[in-house]
Every structure is written in structure tokens, then in C-alpha cells.
Design a protein around this motif. Structure first.
Motif, mmCIF file in Angstrom:
data_model
loop_
_atom_site.group_PDB
_atom_site.id
_atom_site.type_symbol
_atom_site.label_atom_id
_atom_site.label_comp_id
_atom_site.label_asym_id
_atom_site.label_seq_id
_atom_site.Cartn_x
_atom_site.Cartn_y
_atom_site.Cartn_z
ATOM 1 N N SER A 1 -38.830 78.780 31.909
ATOM 2 C CA SER A 1 -38.480 79.214 33.069
ATOM 3 C C SER A 1 -38.455 81.051 33.018
ATOM 4 O O SER A 1 -38.839 81.824 33.948
ATOM 5 C CB SER A 1 -37.288 78.872 33.785
ATOM 6 O OG SER A 1 -36.199 79.353 32.892
ATOM 7 N N GLN A 2 -38.468 81.359 31.935
ATOM 8 C CA GLN A 2 -38.258 82.776 31.482
ATOM 9 C C GLN A 2 -39.518 83.218 30.537
ATOM 10 O O GLN A 2 -39.516 84.331 30.209
ATOM 11 C CB GLN A 2 -37.072 83.159 30.579
ATOM 12 C CG GLN A 2 -35.803 82.842 31.314
ATOM 13 C CD GLN A 2 -34.508 83.013 30.458
ATOM 14 O OE1 GLN A 2 -34.508 84.175 29.931
ATOM 15 N NE2 GLN A 2 -33.556 82.335 30.874
ATOM 16 N N GLN A 3 -40.772 82.450 30.740
ATOM 17 C CA GLN A 3 -41.657 82.743 29.698
ATOM 18 C C GLN A 3 -42.477 83.968 30.034
ATOM 19 O O GLN A 3 -42.781 84.556 29.056
ATOM 20 C CB GLN A 3 -42.904 81.590 30.110
ATOM 21 C CG GLN A 3 -44.083 81.562 29.303
ATOM 22 C CD GLN A 3 -45.077 80.650 29.647
ATOM 23 O OE1 GLN A 3 -45.887 80.906 30.387
ATOM 24 N NE2 GLN A 3 -45.046 79.620 28.858
ATOM 25 N N LYS A 4 -42.523 84.523 31.325
ATOM 26 C CA LYS A 4 -43.322 85.594 31.463
ATOM 27 C C LYS A 4 -42.533 86.967 30.979
ATOM 28 O O LYS A 4 -42.978 87.841 30.495
ATOM 29 C CB LYS A 4 -43.490 86.014 32.608
ATOM 30 C CG LYS A 4 -44.497 84.976 33.611
ATOM 31 C CD LYS A 4 -44.723 84.977 35.084
ATOM 32 C CE LYS A 4 -45.832 84.194 35.645
ATOM 33 N NZ LYS A 4 -45.964 84.554 37.154
ATOM 34 N N GLU A 5 -41.032 86.710 30.872
ATOM 35 C CA GLU A 5 -40.265 87.818 30.490
ATOM 36 C C GLU A 5 -40.320 87.739 28.920
ATOM 37 O O GLU A 5 -40.500 88.968 28.677
ATOM 38 C CB GLU A 5 -38.795 88.004 31.155
ATOM 39 C CG GLU A 5 -38.670 87.758 32.631
ATOM 40 C CD GLU A 5 -39.124 86.750 33.425
ATOM 41 O OE1 GLU A 5 -39.607 87.089 34.551
ATOM 42 O OE2 GLU A 5 -39.227 85.597 32.782
ATOM 43 N N TRP A 6 -39.878 86.832 28.289
ATOM 44 C CA TRP A 6 -39.802 86.958 26.895
ATOM 45 C C TRP A 6 -41.086 87.084 26.219
ATOM 46 O O TRP A 6 -41.270 87.741 25.153
ATOM 47 C CB TRP A 6 -39.120 85.852 26.295
ATOM 48 C CG TRP A 6 -39.777 84.225 26.333
ATOM 49 C CD1 TRP A 6 -39.371 83.304 27.407
ATOM 50 C CD2 TRP A 6 -40.663 83.782 25.377
ATOM 51 N NE1 TRP A 6 -40.298 82.392 26.991
ATOM 52 C CE2 TRP A 6 -40.801 82.579 26.051
ATOM 53 C CE3 TRP A 6 -41.301 84.439 24.318
ATOM 54 C CZ2 TRP A 6 -41.929 81.647 25.094
ATOM 55 C CZ3 TRP A 6 -42.074 83.555 23.661
ATOM 56 C CH2 TRP A 6 -42.375 82.200 24.016
#
Length: 219
Positions: free
Chosen positions: A130-135
Motif C-alpha cells: 500500500s505504501q510502495q510508491k512512498e518507500w
């Protein structure tokens, strides 16, 4: 930033990066390649299969996925949630998740997800997808390593625990061997790939997946 954390992140990035390159890993948009003989004899019995649902279910679905794969992230935020609700949680499907390592960062993410054991694995996996783009939104390995550490901490892991997991080069080598053995056995060359009762299927809409599952349940 805490100096100890920065040093630890740098050490982990260097150590696991070295493991990746020494074992022939490549940064690629497809499944990492290696000769079968290179990994065939490695003992991978220490690697835990991450599963959901009863082992004796009539249908077994094995998903091959990478934490750095955007299509896998979409699958887990959409199709997988419906699959879990309708079939895994109701005991109709036994689900197995298997890591694919496109790149060293995918390996690091897997090591963080596995750091909490089977109890925390799927919760951390959901956060990673769900946070792939951020991390992943960083140009250097240390920043990405620290981003993964933050996710681990939010998931309830202790800093020393995360450090130990990310610096475990022996575990990294074993995971790479385990992945390559599975890849060769099931002829995996893209993600996400599903094996449904031993037959390979590419990524698909939930309506298509549901039809296949229902047909196999009716057999």
C-alpha cells in the motif's frame, strides 16, 4: 537522523548488496535469473512458507510476487482483498505467498516482512504494497533501507530486531536460493503469477479468478 540508525542502514545496504551481486543477482524488470545448478543443492528448509487458509482446502493458490512490482501492489490492494474475503477466510482456499526477487531492494523488503515471522508477515506485506510508491521513492539504497525500517517499526518490530534481520547475509543467501529453486520448479518469469492447483495463470481480474476457483471447487 539518528547516527546509529544511519550507520546500520548503510551497513545493511552494503552487506546485502554484496550478497546480491556475489550470487549473480541482476537489477531487472523480469524475474532474476541464475543457473539451476547454482542453487539446486542449497538447503532451504529454514525458510518458512507464508500461508493463509486451511492446508486441506480443495483449492491451493500460490502467488509469486515482488514487493517492488507495481502490478503486484495493485493485485494486493484489489483482487487479493476480495480473494481473502470470499475464499481464504471462509476456508475454501489455501493461499501461499512466495517472494520473487527482481532486485536487491525486493530482497530487503522481503527480509523486513519476514522479520516478524508468520504472525506479522501479511500485515507488513500489506503495508509494503500500500505504501510502495512512498518507500521506493528514493535514489539511494540507504534511504530506501531507512524507509523499510520505518515500516517495520510501525508494524511493531524493534530497531535491533530489524537491524539483525537486514544484516543477516546468510538468510539473504538462503532466500535467493529458495526463490530460484521455486522459480525453476514452477517456471516463473513474471509477476504476479498464480499457480492454482499446480497450473500456472498470469495476472487477471477478480471476476476471472473467481470463475476458475468456483470451477475447481465444483470438480
Amino acid at each position: 537522523m539518528n547516527r546509529r540508525v544511519m550507520i546500520g542502514a548503510a551497513a545493511a545496504a552494503v552487506a546485502l548488496g554484496a550478497v546480491w551481486w556475489q550470487l549473480g543477482g541482476q537489477e531487472t524488470t523480469g524475474a532474476a535469473t541464475a543457473s539451476t545448478s547454482e542453487y539446486a543443492d542449497v538447503d532451504t528448509s529454514s525458510i518458512t512458507e507464508m500461508t493463509m487458509g486451511p492446508e486441506d482446502a480443495k483449492v491451493t493458490i500460490t502467488e509469486y510476487a515482488s514487493f517492488t512490482c507495481p502490478h503486484c501492489a495493485t493485485f494486493h490492494q484489489t483482487t487479493f482483498k476480495e480473494l481473502k474475503r470470499d475464499y481464504i477466510d471462509t476456508g475454501k482456499v489455501h493461499f501461499i505467498y512466495r517472494d520473487v526477487y527482481f532486485d536487491r531492494v525486493g530482497l530487503w523488503a522481503s527480509m523486513v516482512a519476514r522479520c516478524g515471522g508468520p504472525v506479522r508477515f501479511f500485515g507488513i506485506s500489506d503495508m509494503l504494497y500500500s505504501q510502495q510508491k512512498e518507500w521506493l521513492a528514493a535514489d539511494d539504497a540507504v534511504t530506501i533501507s531507512n524507509n523499510l525500517r520505518r515500516i517495520g517499526k510501525v508494524a511493531g518490530l524493534e530497531e535491533d530486531q530489524i537491524n539483525a534481520c537486514l544484516e543477516d547475509s546468510e538468510k539473504a543467501e538462503t532466500l535467493l536460493a529458495w526463490f530460484n529453486q521455486n522459480k525453476d520448479a514452477d517456471d516463473i518469469n513474471s509477476t504476479p503469477t498464480l499457480m492454482i492447483n499446480g497450473k500456472q495463470y498470469s495476472n487477471m481480474a477478480y471476476s476471472e479468478l473467481k470463475t476458475i476457483i468456483d470451477e475447481k471447487l465444483a470438480e
